[in-house]
Design a protein around this motif. Structure first.
Motif, mmCIF file in Angstrom:
data_model
loop_
_atom_site.group_PDB
_atom_site.id
_atom_site.type_symbol
_atom_site.label_atom_id
_atom_site.label_comp_id
_atom_site.label_asym_id
_atom_site.label_seq_id
_atom_site.Cartn_x
_atom_site.Cartn_y
_atom_site.Cartn_z
ATOM 1 N N ALA A 177 53.849 43.263 37.739
ATOM 2 C CA ALA A 177 52.676 43.994 38.209
ATOM 3 C C ALA A 177 52.919 45.486 38.064
ATOM 4 N N THR A 235 47.586 47.264 36.151
ATOM 5 C CA THR A 235 47.049 45.918 36.242
ATOM 6 C C THR A 235 45.813 45.924 37.137
ATOM 7 N N ILE A 236 44.754 45.336 36.676
ATOM 8 C CA ILE A 236 43.510 45.280 37.437
ATOM 9 C C ILE A 236 43.675 44.351 38.636
ATOM 10 N N ARG A 237 43.103 44.728 39.758
ATOM 11 C CA ARG A 237 43.201 43.907 40.954
ATOM 12 C C ARG A 237 42.664 42.502 40.687
ATOM 13 N N PRO A 238 43.433 41.456 40.985
ATOM 14 C CA PRO A 238 42.996 40.097 40.694
ATOM 15 C C PRO A 238 41.670 39.714 41.353
ATOM 16 N N ASP A 239 41.427 40.195 42.584
ATOM 17 C CA ASP A 239 40.175 39.824 43.240
ATOM 18 C C ASP A 239 38.969 40.424 42.526
ATOM 19 N N LEU A 240 39.095 41.648 42.045
ATOM 20 C CA LEU A 240 38.017 42.271 41.288
ATOM 21 C C LEU A 240 37.818 41.545 39.963
ATOM 22 N N ASP A 251 36.279 49.715 39.207
ATOM 23 C CA ASP A 251 36.864 49.506 40.527
ATOM 24 C C ASP A 251 36.547 50.708 41.414
ATOM 25 N N ASP A 284 36.783 50.949 44.489
ATOM 26 C CA ASP A 284 37.669 51.135 45.637
ATOM 27 C C ASP A 284 38.653 52.270 45.376
ATOM 28 N N ARG A 302 39.583 54.139 36.577
ATOM 29 C CA ARG A 302 39.045 52.956 37.257
ATOM 30 C C ARG A 302 37.967 52.243 36.457
ATOM 31 N N HIS A 340 37.835 49.943 33.600
ATOM 32 C CA HIS A 340 38.773 49.112 32.860
ATOM 33 C C HIS A 340 38.029 48.313 31.783
ATOM 34 N N LYS A 383 33.219 47.038 44.783
ATOM 35 C CA LYS A 383 34.279 47.466 45.696
ATOM 36 C C LYS A 383 34.295 46.467 46.844
#
Length: 203
Positions: free
Chosen positions: A31, A35-40, A65, A67, A74, A76, A202
């Protein structure tokens, strides 16, 4: 701009249960901030599945993103076949950050709000307007159904760039458009093309 690789196992887990999506062949990597947030990412892929009948091209998507503060890349762009991604600076709407803190605090779909809207967008054609070459967008969710009336598009702006962050610690604000740096615009317009999805959200 930063570039990264979405971890292979993470993408496989995120894609599970979403038929019709390309299965990436990326090699697992540790990580990292790139790396893009998995939840997003998961929510974006769910949106791609939900609106699949309207999204003609499903090889690449963009995720925004909100957030993250405007000082961080942000926006991506992800190649779903390879898992490779690159991240760009993008401004949010002044109506989403009335105190100009650099953080998006609210979304709005209201005409005249000058705010960013969340949800899935379909990329349209290129035109030349007030901000030069721009790409039209179409809102696919109730949260961004007014983007055409509000003229929310992808364009470049003088207030987006590393020099703004160096001087002010944040970017300027748009009227709700996805405003990129002039240096990133043409490649982004070309890479996204017409008929692909941009997903903004977000927590």
């Amino acid at each position: 701009m930063t570039a990264g690789l979405i971890a292979g196992p993470a993408m496989a887990q995120i894609n599970s249960g979403l038929p019709g999506l390309a299965r990436p062949t990326a090699t697992a990597m540790p990580a990292s901030p790139m790396t893009i947030r998995p939840d997003l990412f998961r929510r974006a892929l769910q949106a791609l599945q939900k609106h699949g009948d309207r999204i003609q091209k499903r090889d690449r998507i963009a995720l925004v993103d909100f957030d993250l503060p405007s000082s961080q890349p942000r926006f991506h762009i992800v190649d779903l076949d390879s898992g490779r991604s690159r991240s760009l600076l993008v401004a949010h709407g002044r109506g989403s950050d009335p105190e100009h803190t650099g953080w998006l605090t609210r979304f709005s779909n209201v005409v005249g709000s000058a705010a960013s809207s969340d949800g899935a967008y379909l990329t349209g054609d290129i035109y030349v307007g007030q901000h030069g070459r721009s790409r039209r967008l179409y809102g696919l969710d109730r949260t961004n159904s007014n983007v055409q009336e509000r003229a929310i598009v992808v364009h470049s702006a003088w207030y987006v760039g590393s020099d703004m962050i160096a001087q002010h610690g944040k970017l300027g604000r748009s009227e709700g458009c996805f405003a990129l740096s002039a240096a990133d615009l043409e490649d982004t317009l070309s890479t996204l093309g017409q008929g692909r999805m941009i997903y903004a959200d977000k927590v």
